[in-house]
Design a protein around this motif. Structure first.
Motif, PDB file in Angstrom:
ATOM      1  N   ALA A  78       0.852  -1.193   0.000  1.00  0.00           N
ATOM      2  CA  ALA A  78       0.000   0.000   0.000  1.00  0.00           C
ATOM      3  C   ALA A  78       0.889   1.245   0.000  1.00  0.00           C
ATOM      4  O   ALA A  78       1.700   1.431   0.908  1.00  0.00           O
ATOM      5  CB  ALA A  78      -0.908  -0.008   1.221  1.00  0.00           C
ATOM      6  N   VAL A  79       0.723   2.086  -1.017  1.00  0.00           N
ATOM      7  CA  VAL A  79       1.613   3.222  -1.239  1.00  0.00           C
ATOM      8  C   VAL A  79       0.826   4.520  -1.147  1.00  0.00           C
ATOM      9  O   VAL A  79      -0.230   4.660  -1.777  1.00  0.00           O
ATOM     10  CB  VAL A  79       2.281   3.127  -2.633  1.00  0.00           C
ATOM     11  CG1 VAL A  79       3.336   4.223  -2.798  1.00  0.00           C
ATOM     12  CG2 VAL A  79       2.890   1.747  -2.862  1.00  0.00           C
ATOM     13  N   ASP A  80       1.332   5.471  -0.379  1.00  0.00           N
ATOM     14  CA  ASP A  80       0.663   6.763  -0.264  1.00  0.00           C
ATOM     15  C   ASP A  80       1.682   7.817   0.156  1.00  0.00           C
ATOM     16  O   ASP A  80       2.719   7.493   0.756  1.00  0.00           O
ATOM     17  CB  ASP A  80      -0.475   6.704   0.759  1.00  0.00           C
ATOM     18  CG  ASP A  80      -1.524   7.768   0.510  1.00  0.00           C
ATOM     19  OD1 ASP A  80      -2.527   7.461  -0.158  1.00  0.00           O
ATOM     20  OD2 ASP A  80      -1.339   8.907   0.962  1.00  0.00           O
ATOM     21  N   ALA A  81       1.365   9.076  -0.127  1.00  0.00           N
ATOM     22  CA  ALA A  81       2.241  10.174   0.287  1.00  0.00           C
ATOM     23  C   ALA A  81       2.029  10.567   1.742  1.00  0.00           C
ATOM     24  O   ALA A  81       2.883  11.212   2.342  1.00  0.00           O
ATOM     25  CB  ALA A  81       2.016  11.397  -0.611  1.00  0.00           C
ATOM     26  N   GLN A 106       5.646   4.810   2.112  1.00  0.00           N
ATOM     27  CA  GLN A 106       5.379   6.228   1.904  1.00  0.00           C
ATOM     28  C   GLN A 106       6.190   6.713   0.712  1.00  0.00           C
ATOM     29  O   GLN A 106       7.421   6.573   0.686  1.00  0.00           O
ATOM     30  CB  GLN A 106       5.733   7.048   3.142  1.00  0.00           C
ATOM     31  CG  GLN A 106       5.331   8.518   3.004  1.00  0.00           C
ATOM     32  CD  GLN A 106       5.616   9.332   4.265  1.00  0.00           C
ATOM     33  OE1 GLN A 106       6.180   8.807   5.231  1.00  0.00           O
ATOM     34  NE2 GLN A 106       5.225  10.594   4.263  1.00  0.00           N
ATOM     35  N   ALA A 107       5.523   7.268  -0.284  1.00  0.00           N
ATOM     36  CA  ALA A 107       6.205   7.727  -1.492  1.00  0.00           C
ATOM     37  C   ALA A 107       5.312   8.701  -2.237  1.00  0.00           C
ATOM     38  O   ALA A 107       4.081   8.658  -2.124  1.00  0.00           O
ATOM     39  CB  ALA A 107       6.556   6.549  -2.399  1.00  0.00           C
ATOM     40  N   ASP A 108       5.942   9.580  -3.006  1.00  0.00           N
ATOM     41  CA  ASP A 108       5.242  10.518  -3.873  1.00  0.00           C
ATOM     42  C   ASP A 108       5.325   9.985  -5.299  1.00  0.00           C
ATOM     43  O   ASP A 108       6.416   9.820  -5.841  1.00  0.00           O
ATOM     44  CB  ASP A 108       5.902  11.896  -3.772  1.00  0.00           C
ATOM     45  CG  ASP A 108       5.134  12.975  -4.522  1.00  0.00           C
ATOM     46  OD1 ASP A 108       4.398  12.634  -5.476  1.00  0.00           O
ATOM     47  OD2 ASP A 108       5.275  14.156  -4.168  1.00  0.00           O
ATOM     48  N   PRO A 115      10.346   3.930  -4.865  1.00  0.00           N
ATOM     49  CA  PRO A 115      10.959   2.868  -4.061  1.00  0.00           C
ATOM     50  C   PRO A 115      10.670   1.507  -4.681  1.00  0.00           C
ATOM     51  O   PRO A 115       9.815   1.379  -5.570  1.00  0.00           O
ATOM     52  CB  PRO A 115      10.285   3.022  -2.703  1.00  0.00           C
ATOM     53  CG  PRO A 115       8.999   3.709  -2.997  1.00  0.00           C
ATOM     54  CD  PRO A 115       9.248   4.617  -4.156  1.00  0.00           C
ATOM     55  N   ASP A 116      11.349   0.498  -4.216  1.00  0.00           N
ATOM     56  CA  ASP A 116      11.142  -0.861  -4.714  1.00  0.00           C
ATOM     57  C   ASP A 116       9.760  -1.355  -4.297  1.00  0.00           C
ATOM     58  O   ASP A 116       9.479  -1.502  -3.112  1.00  0.00           O
ATOM     59  CB  ASP A 116      12.232  -1.786  -4.162  1.00  0.00           C
ATOM     60  CG  ASP A 116      12.101  -3.217  -4.673  1.00  0.00           C
ATOM     61  OD1 ASP A 116      11.230  -3.471  -5.536  1.00  0.00           O
ATOM     62  OD2 ASP A 116      12.870  -4.073  -4.199  1.00  0.00           O
ATOM     63  N   LEU A 117       8.914  -1.619  -5.279  1.00  0.00           N
ATOM     64  CA  LEU A 117       7.555  -2.093  -5.016  1.00  0.00           C
ATOM     65  C   LEU A 117       7.376  -3.543  -5.468  1.00  0.00           C
ATOM     66  O   LEU A 117       6.247  -4.036  -5.545  1.00  0.00           O
ATOM     67  CB  LEU A 117       6.531  -1.187  -5.719  1.00  0.00           C
ATOM     68  CG  LEU A 117       6.555   0.288  -5.309  1.00  0.00           C
ATOM     69  CD1 LEU A 117       5.535   1.087  -6.107  1.00  0.00           C
ATOM     70  CD2 LEU A 117       6.326   0.448  -3.810  1.00  0.00           C
ATOM     71  N   LEU A 145       7.163  -1.965 -13.625  1.00  0.00           N
ATOM     72  CA  LEU A 145       7.213  -2.821 -12.438  1.00  0.00           C
ATOM     73  C   LEU A 145       6.263  -4.018 -12.522  1.00  0.00           C
ATOM     74  O   LEU A 145       6.491  -5.035 -11.860  1.00  0.00           O
ATOM     75  CB  LEU A 145       6.964  -2.005 -11.160  1.00  0.00           C
ATOM     76  CG  LEU A 145       5.595  -1.379 -10.900  1.00  0.00           C
ATOM     77  CD1 LEU A 145       4.711  -2.334 -10.101  1.00  0.00           C
ATOM     78  CD2 LEU A 145       5.763  -0.089 -10.083  1.00  0.00           C
ATOM     79  N   LEU A 146       5.213  -3.934 -13.338  1.00  0.00           N
ATOM     80  CA  LEU A 146       4.265  -5.039 -13.458  1.00  0.00           C
ATOM     81  C   LEU A 146       4.931  -6.290 -14.021  1.00  0.00           C
ATOM     82  O   LEU A 146       5.780  -6.215 -14.906  1.00  0.00           O
ATOM     83  CB  LEU A 146       3.119  -4.654 -14.393  1.00  0.00           C
ATOM     84  CG  LEU A 146       1.792  -4.212 -13.788  1.00  0.00           C
ATOM     85  CD1 LEU A 146       0.847  -3.765 -14.889  1.00  0.00           C
ATOM     86  CD2 LEU A 146       1.144  -5.305 -12.961  1.00  0.00           C
TER      87      LEU A 146
END
Length: 290
Positions: A78-81, A106-108, A115-117, A145-146
């Motif tokens: 789960a990615v969010d700013a 946490q990322a913009d 970052p590595d996802l 990345l998919l």
């Protein structure tokens, strides 16, 4: 990446701290629209159930938990700013016994380097892409990345939901639409991709769009077949947030009428109305990396 809010996940919005009740709106949004979200996850053209999922602009977890419910063997990043939204999401995961299946990052999404996802089978972006200054760059990053054959699901709301009948409130009919017109004017410059057709952009980024679906949302008042007790609080939280953005642009009469709706102790409180319904629509694009 905080949905209503530049770089997140959501619908109205001014910005992405939680001081103006955004997290509450996201939580209520998840509750009210849960059935519609579940129908979208069930519709996705997946060849196999995904094991690794990324939720971009996850907010407080509406999509994350819908995906965990739909795919019981999946793990979600789960990615969010917003650090606050991620803390809230993490607390929910722990309360539900799902902490081992959720990673928060946490990322913009407007940053040039993410970052590595991992290498997900499914990437989900609900009401987040239109907040980005450079969505085409983000689409390219998602394609990279998919996993081969993976699916990218893009979900958008047609603006923040409407709640009041057109002839409401008494004496100031059409107040809600006037408020939204102000919001849309204010957002036009800094959110030029709001309401965009993501299909051509997905194709340009190298995806094959395999499906597009528009789902009408019309949730009735509590006590009816599709009703939920969360409709009133959802309307209250949403209009409170809107007030902060539109107050200076409304006529004194409209502002007074809006404040009467938001006064939970008064006779005209929106929580006292039995004619509220949630009206909007959601569009989802499903695109495959080939």
């Amino acid at each position: 990446m905080s949905q209503a809010h530049p770089h997140t996940h959501q619908h109205v919005h001014p910005e992405h701290d939680d001081s103006d009740g955004l997290a509450e709106i996201l939580d209520l949004d998840a509750e009210v629209l849960a059935e519609h979200t579940a129908s979208i996850t069930a519709w996705l053209p997946l060849q196999d159930d995904p094991r690794q999922v990324v939720d971009l602009g996850c907010g407080t977890g509406a999509g994350t938990f819908a995906l965990l419910d739909r795919f019981p063997d999946a793990y979600v990043t789960a990615v969010d700013a917003s650090a606050g939204h991620l803390r809230r999401l993490r607390a929910k995961a722990c309360a539900r016994g799902l902490e081992e299946r959720v990673r928060t990052v946490q990322a913009d999404l407007d940053d040039t380097a993410w970052p590595d996802l991992g290498t997900p089978d499914l990437v989900w972006a609900s009401a987040s892409l239109h907040h980005l200054a450079h969505p085409e760059r983000a689409l390219g990053a998602v394609r990279e990345l998919l996993a081969p054959g993976g699916v990218f699901a893009v979900v958008e709301l047609a603006g923040f939901p409407r709640f009041l009948p057109e002839d409401a409130p008494e004496g100031r009919p059409g107040l809600e639409e006037r408020c939204h017109a102000v919001v849309e004017h204010l957002q036009r410059d800094h959110m030029p991709h709001r309401g965009a057709d993501w299909g051509p952009m997905l194709t340009a980024a190298g995806f094959t769009v395999e499906g597009r679906r528009t789902i009408p949302v019309n949730i009735e008042p509590p006590g009816t077949r599709t009703g939920t007790d969360a409709v009133g609080p959802y309307a209250l939280a949403g209009l409170r947030r809107i007030r902060g953005a539109v107050a200076a642009a409304l006529s004194p009469e409209d502002l007074t009428a809006l404040d009467h709706l938001l006064d939970t102790t008064g006779p005209h409180s929106i929580l006292r109305r039995d004619d509220l319904r949630v009206r909007t629509e959601r569009t989802v694009w499903a695109a495959r990396r080939t």
